[in-house]
Enzyme design. Structure first.
Site, PDB file in Angstrom:
ATOM      1  N   LYS A 430       0.838  -1.207   0.000  1.00  0.00           N
ATOM      2  CA  LYS A 430       0.000   0.000   0.000  1.00  0.00           C
ATOM      3  C   LYS A 430       0.872   1.255   0.000  1.00  0.00           C
ATOM      4  O   LYS A 430       2.061   1.175   0.334  1.00  0.00           O
ATOM      5  CB  LYS A 430      -0.899  -0.027   1.229  1.00  0.00           C
ATOM      6  CG  LYS A 430      -0.131  -0.070   2.540  1.00  0.00           C
ATOM      7  CD  LYS A 430      -1.033  -0.469   3.707  1.00  0.00           C
ATOM      8  CE  LYS A 430      -0.255  -0.456   5.007  1.00  0.00           C
ATOM      9  NZ  LYS A 430      -0.926  -1.232   6.054  1.00  0.00           N
ATOM     10  N   TYR A 656      16.629  31.860   5.777  1.00  0.00           N
ATOM     11  CA  TYR A 656      15.405  32.573   6.156  1.00  0.00           C
ATOM     12  C   TYR A 656      15.310  32.771   7.657  1.00  0.00           C
ATOM     13  O   TYR A 656      15.634  31.851   8.417  1.00  0.00           O
ATOM     14  CB  TYR A 656      14.165  31.770   5.747  1.00  0.00           C
ATOM     15  CG  TYR A 656      13.910  31.731   4.267  1.00  0.00           C
ATOM     16  CD1 TYR A 656      13.712  32.903   3.532  1.00  0.00           C
ATOM     17  CD2 TYR A 656      13.839  30.506   3.605  1.00  0.00           C
ATOM     18  CE1 TYR A 656      13.464  32.841   2.168  1.00  0.00           C
ATOM     19  CE2 TYR A 656      13.583  30.441   2.255  1.00  0.00           C
ATOM     20  CZ  TYR A 656      13.398  31.605   1.544  1.00  0.00           C
ATOM     21  OH  TYR A 656      13.150  31.542   0.205  1.00  0.00           O
TER      22      TYR A 656
END
Ligand SMILES: *Cc1c(COP(=O)(O)O)cnc(C)c1O
Length: 760
Positions: A430, A656
């Site tokens: 999955k 940043y």
């Protein structure tokens, strides 16, 4: 090969009988007709390996060979010399032994169950400046491989390094007799011993027979008693003798220590070795397969040019990829003429769409223009073809995850060994096989013979069918509007409510379908999906009345299998057993599989609650909390590269938000990875770190969307260098802990844009 034997000598060495008198010289032995090039002075040994060499006698004759060593009656024209022996493999080994005895330089043999090839290649790296070494190619360590390696010894060499392995008791006697090593290296026997040996002790003793006449055998302290028990002259390598090296920062510390110790014994300066210790190349001597630029599939096997490996790579390329155009690229710069011819013969027998033979990494423009093809790269380690292969990598992004398919197979076998023989294996694929990619791993699972695959949703199953997966596929969570696809793609839905059963049967009736395979999910304590214990009797009555469907299996799922306290799990298993006996008593169809265990459950209760099948997931990739250390192998490495190095002055900030301020002058590297790749922002400012050339480098500043800066002041590195995100130094468990999550989530959150590479 330059054997320089007369026929009379050869007959004497192999204790054979010949049909005629012949005084020609023999220089070369062939055992594979495809390798035959110069026929003058050649002899063909008809070995009985995977194929019976006697069936190829005529072919060898047609290629010009006139001398043969055989053990069966064969028919050949009169001008052939046929030497009859009892056993052609033993005869070959006798010739190898005779040849080896012509030389008095040291023969160093390596055996053990782990790390032989690594040690051999490392010794070569450490000794090549001082010695002319003949060494066995890649892992050419079998009964035939060892003989062929010995036959390559010549006066031009002054040291032989031979790797040997065995899979049955007593095989080592033959190998010892032919190799007669003067020096030995023993790497030890891992937790696993091959089925053919009674015990680990016996397995070790069989390996150690190789050294019974060696002057000295090198080994680690851990194996001292084993060696003493087998009366081997031993010299132990000690970490304490190498105080300048921080082994804890390096991969394969044991192998590294052994290689250094042996090199020192052979006269290499300790100073030199201290320097070289961290440079030992970790060779991925394995074939890599990945999606390249221009929709090409790249098969990179550019680490060696052994015939065996060439064959494997070609048969992989020509059998298992849907791309029609097959391109082969060979770099034969350091290969001698005879070998060149043999290699070309083999490649041409596959009829590639195009063959490029290049030298010294010179890439023709025509090759760069190729699209939609599978391209196989082969070259010797020295030809450095790996740099060329880089040109074909997907340039979009230089961050990738590698999956080791051999380790995946090993892990599956480890689970299977805990189970009763008849218990089947379903592997859950999955979420694109836990984030490993859509179809590569399922294809591999199909190849190695797992019984079933499982997915979460219908479209995952559809993708598998569209890509050639033919194994039965269980779908856990079926939506009513997916019934169409379920039927069309022959997927097997799990049904977990009466309404759903009705709706599905209604749909089947429209097409007049009967006996469509379905699975029943029952609730034992997960409280997610499934029928409750009080529903079971009604459910069975209903199932017996529905010809449209046929129950293939009944299953439940464990909620707390990871917990060391197993009470809840045992309760779930008990509840499941009750339901199982209800089905067995009253369901008309008796051909039903019962299953409840996931990986962790199998690890703990495989022997007693495996029932008819288990459903493996994360364990296949190498983790469960209870597996013994070393039992499961890691399967995944996540890597990126450096785009730039910068010097940062005191007081400057990085990235940043300016969250990092340099308090001293440092060097930083900007990496091609960011939170959009799954390298999460919470790893900013020292929470995360990476390894570059064996040195740990902490993240500095905030992680950006596509880039991350790390402190590389201590690491000796440059732009383009490889960076480990997850791998030998940072395990996925460690990485998960830093993110306060579990490996399942880390694996499934590596973004799709990160390319996937599969090592075979
Ligand atoms: C995911 C899943 C598994 C596999 O679980 P692991 O813990 O990864 O081994 C098994 N069964 C079901 C129903 C699942 O959803």
């Amino acid at each position: 090969m330059n054997l320089n034997l007369t026929h009379t000598q050869l007959i004497d060495i192999v204790s054979g009988n010949a049909n005629t008198q012949n005084e020609n010289i023999i220089d070369v032995i062939y055992y594979d007709t495809r390798l035959i090039n110069t026929t003058k002075n050649g002899v063909f040994f008809a070995l009985k390996g995977r194929k019976n060499g006697h069936e190829y006698i005529q072919k060898a004759y047609d290629k010009g060979i006139r001398s043969f060593v055989v053990s069966q009656e064969v028919e050949l024209p009169k001008d052939a010399t046929i030497i009859k022996v009892d056993d052609t493999l033993r005869a070959l080994q006798q010739v190898a032994k005779h040849h080896r005895n012509q030389f008095s330089y040291p023969v160093l043999a390596i055996t053990g169950s782990l790390g032989k090839t690594t040690i051999k290649e490392w010794l070569y790296f450490l000794l090549a400046d001082e010695f002319n070494i003949i060494r066995s190619p890649k892992s050419f360590n079998s009964q035939i491989g060892v003989a062929v390696s010995l036959l390559e010894m010549s006066d031009a060499h002054d040291l032989a390094i031979i790797e040997a392995d065995i899979s049955h008791p007593n095989e080592m006697d033959y190998i010892e007799d032919m190799v007669s090593p003067t020096l030995g290296v023993y790497t030890g026997i891992g937790h696993f011993y091959a089925d053919n040996f009674e015990s680990q002790k016996v397995h070790a003793s069989e390996h150690l027979k190789l050294f019974k006449h060696a002057n000295i055998t090198f080994a680690l302290k851990a194996h001292k008693s084993e060696l003493r028990r087998n009366k081997i002259n031993t010299d132990i390598a000690n970490f304490e003798d190498w105080n300048n090296i921080d082994f804890s920062q390096l991969s394969y510390p044991n192998n590294r220590l052994l290689a250094l110790h042996v090199a020192e014994f052979l006269g290499i300066e300790k100073n030199d070795l201290n320097k070289k210790a961290i440079q030992l190349p970790v060779l991925s001597n394995r074939m890599e397969v990945f999606e390249g630029q221009d929709n090409n599939l790249i098969i990179n096997d550019s680490y060696n040019i052994d015939i065996d490996a060439l064959e494997q790579a070609l048969s992989y390329q020509f059998s298992s990829d849907e791309r029609k155009d097959k391109i082969v690229v060979l770099d034969l710069s350091y290969v001698d003429e005879n070998r060149k011819k043999a290699i070309l013969n083999i490649v041409e027998s596959y009829h590639p769409t195009q063959l490029f033979v290049i030298e010294n990494n010179k890439v023709p423009n025509e090759l760069l223009a190729i699209k939609n093809a599978s391209i196989l790269f082969k070259g010797s380690y020295r030809s450095n073809l790996k740099n060329t292969v880089q040109l074909f990598k997907n340039r979009k992004h230089e961050t990738w995850v590698e999956f080791d398919l051999k380790a995946i197979e090993h892990n599956i076998r480890t689970f299977q060994n805990k189970l009763p023989e008849k218990t089947k294996t379903l592997v859950m694929v999955k979420a694109s096989s836990y984030g490993t990619g859509d179809v590569n791993i399922p294809h591999f699972l199909q190849q190695i013979g797992v019984d079933y695959l499982g997915v979460a949703y219908t479209d995952e199953g559809t993708t598998l069918r569209e890509n050639g997966i033919s194994l039965p596929i269980l779908v856990m969570n079926t939506e009513n509007d997916a019934f169409e696809d379920i039927i069309r793609f022959q997927l097997e839905p799990s049904l977990f409510s009466f309404n759903q059963i009705d709706a599905f049967c209604e749909r089947l009736k429209q097409d007049g379908i009967t006996n469509f395979p379905i699975h029943i999910t029952v609730e034992t304590g997960m409280n997610r999906l499934g029928f409750y214990p009080e529903d079971i009797e009604d459910l069975i009555t209903k199932l017996n009345s529905l010809p449209e469907i046929k129950v293939k299996s009944v299953y439940s799922h464990l909620a707390d299998a990871d917990n060391m306290d197993t009470d809840y799990t045992l309760q779930q298993i008990e509840r499941f057993k009750v339901m199982k006996s209800q089905f067995e008593a009253r369901l008309d169809n008796k051909d039903v599989l019962f299953h409840i265990l996931n990986s962790e459950g199998t690890s703990k209760f495989g022997a007693t609650a495996g029932f008819d099948m288990v459903r493996l997931g994360i364990g296949v990739f190498g983790f469960t909390s209870t597996a013994k250390e070393d039992e499961l192998l890691p399967t995944l490495q996540w890597k990126t590269t450096i785009s730039q190095i910068k010097s940062i002055e005191v007081g400057e900030t990085i990235g940043y938000g300016r969250t990092f301020k340099a308090e001293e002058e440092i060097q930083i590297a900007t990496l091609r990875i960011g939170y959009a790749d799954g390298f999460r922002r919470s790893l900013s400012n020292g929470i995360g770190s990476v390894f570059i050339n064996g040195i740990e480098c902490p993240v500095v500043g905030n992680v950006c969307m596509d880039m991350t800066m790390v402190d590389v002041t201590e690491a000796n590195c440059k732009a383009g260098d490889e960076v480990e995100i997850i791998g030998k130094n940072i395990s996925i468990e460690k990485f998960s802990k830093r993110l306060k999550t579990i490996p399942y989530e880390v694996m499934t959150s590596i973004n799709k844009r990160v390319s996937r590479v599969y090592l075979r």
